[in-house]
Design a protein around this motif. Structure first.
Motif, PDB file in Angstrom:
ATOM      1  N   ARG A  26       0.837  -1.197   0.000  1.00  0.00           N
ATOM      2  CA  ARG A  26       0.000   0.000   0.000  1.00  0.00           C
ATOM      3  C   ARG A  26       0.870   1.245   0.000  1.00  0.00           C
ATOM      4  N   HIS A  27       2.013   1.204   0.690  1.00  0.00           N
ATOM      5  CA  HIS A  27       2.933   2.342   0.661  1.00  0.00           C
ATOM      6  C   HIS A  27       3.389   2.598  -0.764  1.00  0.00           C
ATOM      7  N   ARG A  28       3.753   1.551  -1.473  1.00  0.00           N
ATOM      8  CA  ARG A  28       4.200   1.703  -2.854  1.00  0.00           C
ATOM      9  C   ARG A  28       3.075   2.271  -3.713  1.00  0.00           C
ATOM     10  N   GLN A  29       1.845   1.798  -3.482  1.00  0.00           N
ATOM     11  CA  GLN A  29       0.703   2.248  -4.257  1.00  0.00           C
ATOM     12  C   GLN A  29       0.421   3.728  -4.011  1.00  0.00           C
ATOM     13  N   TRP A  30       0.508   4.182  -2.753  1.00  0.00           N
ATOM     14  CA  TRP A  30       0.135   5.545  -2.409  1.00  0.00           C
ATOM     15  C   TRP A  30       1.299   6.517  -2.382  1.00  0.00           C
ATOM     16  N   SER A  31       2.514   6.044  -2.623  1.00  0.00           N
ATOM     17  CA  SER A  31       3.651   6.945  -2.462  1.00  0.00           C
ATOM     18  C   SER A  31       3.549   8.165  -3.356  1.00  0.00           C
ATOM     19  N   HIS A  32       2.957   8.029  -4.542  1.00  0.00           N
ATOM     20  CA  HIS A  32       2.864   9.184  -5.424  1.00  0.00           C
ATOM     21  C   HIS A  32       1.709  10.109  -5.054  1.00  0.00           C
ATOM     22  N   GLY A  33       0.847   9.709  -4.132  1.00  0.00           N
ATOM     23  CA  GLY A  33      -0.270  10.537  -3.728  1.00  0.00           C
ATOM     24  C   GLY A  33       0.015  11.396  -2.523  1.00  0.00           C
ATOM     25  N   LEU A  34       1.194  11.308  -1.968  1.00  0.00           N
ATOM     26  CA  LEU A  34       1.548  12.135  -0.821  1.00  0.00           C
ATOM     27  C   LEU A  34       2.030  13.485  -1.309  1.00  0.00           C
ATOM     28  N   ALA A  35       1.852  14.514  -0.505  1.00  0.00           N
ATOM     29  CA  ALA A  35       2.283  15.845  -0.897  1.00  0.00           C
ATOM     30  C   ALA A  35       3.774  15.846  -1.206  1.00  0.00           C
ATOM     31  N   VAL A  36       4.507  15.057  -0.491  1.00  0.00           N
ATOM     32  CA  VAL A  36       5.925  14.882  -0.783  1.00  0.00           C
ATOM     33  C   VAL A  36       6.153  13.387  -0.920  1.00  0.00           C
ATOM     34  N   PRO A  37       5.939  12.853  -2.128  1.00  0.00           N
ATOM     35  CA  PRO A  37       6.002  11.405  -2.313  1.00  0.00           C
ATOM     36  C   PRO A  37       7.418  10.866  -2.252  1.00  0.00           C
ATOM     37  N   ALA A  38       7.500   9.597  -1.961  1.00  0.00           N
ATOM     38  CA  ALA A  38       8.793   8.927  -1.903  1.00  0.00           C
ATOM     39  C   ALA A  38       9.259   8.610  -3.312  1.00  0.00           C
ATOM     40  N   PRO A  39      10.409   9.116  -3.728  1.00  0.00           N
ATOM     41  CA  PRO A  39      10.932   8.728  -5.029  1.00  0.00           C
ATOM     42  C   PRO A  39      11.334   7.260  -4.980  1.00  0.00           C
ATOM     43  N   SER A  40      11.129   6.544  -6.061  1.00  0.00           N
ATOM     44  CA  SER A  40      11.381   5.101  -6.044  1.00  0.00           C
ATOM     45  C   SER A  40      12.825   4.787  -5.659  1.00  0.00           C
ATOM     46  N   SER A  41      13.773   5.632  -6.001  1.00  0.00           N
ATOM     47  CA  SER A  41      15.167   5.358  -5.665  1.00  0.00           C
ATOM     48  C   SER A  41      15.433   5.511  -4.166  1.00  0.00           C
ATOM     49  N   SER A  42      14.573   6.214  -3.439  1.00  0.00           N
ATOM     50  CA  SER A  42      14.782   6.439  -2.010  1.00  0.00           C
ATOM     51  C   SER A  42      13.769   5.694  -1.154  1.00  0.00           C
ATOM     52  N   GLU A  43      12.921   4.875  -1.770  1.00  0.00           N
ATOM     53  CA  GLU A  43      11.842   4.259  -1.037  1.00  0.00           C
ATOM     54  C   GLU A  43      12.335   3.464   0.173  1.00  0.00           C
ATOM     55  N   GLY A  44      13.484   2.807   0.063  1.00  0.00           N
ATOM     56  CA  GLY A  44      13.989   2.018   1.172  1.00  0.00           C
ATOM     57  C   GLY A  44      14.194   2.841   2.430  1.00  0.00           C
ATOM     58  N   ALA A  45      14.505   4.132   2.289  1.00  0.00           N
ATOM     59  CA  ALA A  45      14.693   4.984   3.453  1.00  0.00           C
ATOM     60  C   ALA A  45      13.389   5.133   4.229  1.00  0.00           C
ATOM     61  N   PHE A  46      12.253   5.041   3.526  1.00  0.00           N
ATOM     62  CA  PHE A  46      10.962   5.135   4.196  1.00  0.00           C
ATOM     63  C   PHE A  46      10.533   3.790   4.760  1.00  0.00           C
ATOM     64  N   VAL A  47      10.730   2.729   4.000  1.00  0.00           N
ATOM     65  CA  VAL A  47      10.046   1.480   4.266  1.00  0.00           C
ATOM     66  C   VAL A  47      10.860   0.476   5.060  1.00  0.00           C
ATOM     67  N   ARG A  48      12.137   0.374   4.814  1.00  0.00           N
ATOM     68  CA  ARG A  48      12.922  -0.729   5.368  1.00  0.00           C
ATOM     69  C   ARG A  48      12.722  -0.898   6.858  1.00  0.00           C
ATOM     70  N   ALA A  51       9.779  17.988  -8.771  1.00  0.00           N
ATOM     71  CA  ALA A  51       8.700  18.970  -8.681  1.00  0.00           C
ATOM     72  C   ALA A  51       7.422  18.450  -9.332  1.00  0.00           C
ATOM     73  N   ALA A  52       7.535  17.651 -10.366  1.00  0.00           N
ATOM     74  CA  ALA A  52       6.359  17.118 -11.057  1.00  0.00           C
ATOM     75  C   ALA A  52       5.548  16.182 -10.173  1.00  0.00           C
ATOM     76  N   ASP A  53       6.136  15.654  -9.108  1.00  0.00           N
ATOM     77  CA  ASP A  53       5.452  14.726  -8.215  1.00  0.00           C
ATOM     78  C   ASP A  53       4.742  15.426  -7.062  1.00  0.00           C
ATOM     79  N   VAL A  54       4.834  16.741  -6.988  1.00  0.00           N
ATOM     80  CA  VAL A  54       4.285  17.488  -5.865  1.00  0.00           C
ATOM     81  C   VAL A  54       3.068  18.273  -6.335  1.00  0.00           C
ATOM     82  N   GLY A  55       2.013  18.274  -5.516  1.00  0.00           N
ATOM     83  CA  GLY A  55       0.808  19.024  -5.859  1.00  0.00           C
ATOM     84  C   GLY A  55       0.332  19.818  -4.666  1.00  0.00           C
ATOM     85  N   THR A  56      -0.729  20.566  -4.859  1.00  0.00           N
ATOM     86  CA  THR A  56      -1.307  21.353  -3.787  1.00  0.00           C
ATOM     87  C   THR A  56      -2.025  20.422  -2.821  1.00  0.00           C
ATOM     88  N   ALA A  57      -1.671  20.520  -1.565  1.00  0.00           N
ATOM     89  CA  ALA A  57      -2.254  19.637  -0.551  1.00  0.00           C
ATOM     90  C   ALA A  57      -3.731  19.949  -0.359  1.00  0.00           C
TER      91      ALA A  57
END
Length: 186
Positions: free
Chosen positions: A7-29, A46-52
């Protein structure tokens, strides 16, 4: 369903500051928050960030994976559109150790978001409800007449449901269990 990690992987792009796939381990491990989350957030495009549209009230002492799972549960049960919803997570944007500088921005951010979601983790004694900053976020939402919702991850919801049913059965000799089941049946 799926695991909290999925679910973290699924929603990571929906967060105001999403986890970039290359750094995901820093969040999840290790499920930690704090510096790992901030370091990964700094690498977001910047393309991954939107108005909260939702400000999230949570305690950084709790697991980031459980936070994301709770937001996924909130979105799923409320029919939130993952493509257009961004969550404001203060760990990425506020320095709560410099409250006097950050506090004036809070009201504006809550009003612009238009909705506040509090994370109940753990369900029996939510850490966020014992933190002054979190309580101030909730109070500010109430004063500004901004809707406030509470949510928890799927595991906590199941644990809380079981606890309510257990207590209802003990308190009413089994008669209150049906009411508890109806209340928490989702």
């Amino acid at each position: 369903a799926g695991s909290a990690h999925q679910r973290h992987r699924q929603w990571s792009h929906g967060l105001a500051v999403p986890a970039p796939s290359s750094s995901e381990g820093a969040f999840v491990r290790d499920g930690s928050t704090g510096h790992n989350a901030r370091a990964a957030a700094a690498a977001v495009r910047a393309a991954d960030v939107g108005t909260a549209s939702i400000l999230v009230v949570h305690a950084r002492a709790c697991s980031f994976v459980r936070l994301v799972d709770a937001l996924g549960e909130f979105a799923r049960t409320r029919g939130v559109d993952e493509g257009s919803t961004y969550f404001w997570i203060d760990d990425f944007s506020f320095d709560t150790h410099r409250v006097s500088e950050e506090l004036p921005r809070l009201t504006t951010i809550i009003q612009r978001a238009g909705h506040v979601v509090g994370i109940l983790d753990p369900a029996e004694a939510p850490v966020a409800l014992g933190r002054a900053w979190c309580l101030f976020e909730v109070l500010t939402a109430q004063v500004c007449d901004v809707p406030l919702s509470l949510c928890m991850c799927a595991d906590e919801r199941r644990r809380l449901r079981a606890k309510v049913l257990e207590q209802a059965a003990a308190d009413a000799g089994g008669g209150g269990a049906a009411a508890g089941a109806a209340l928490l049946g989702r």
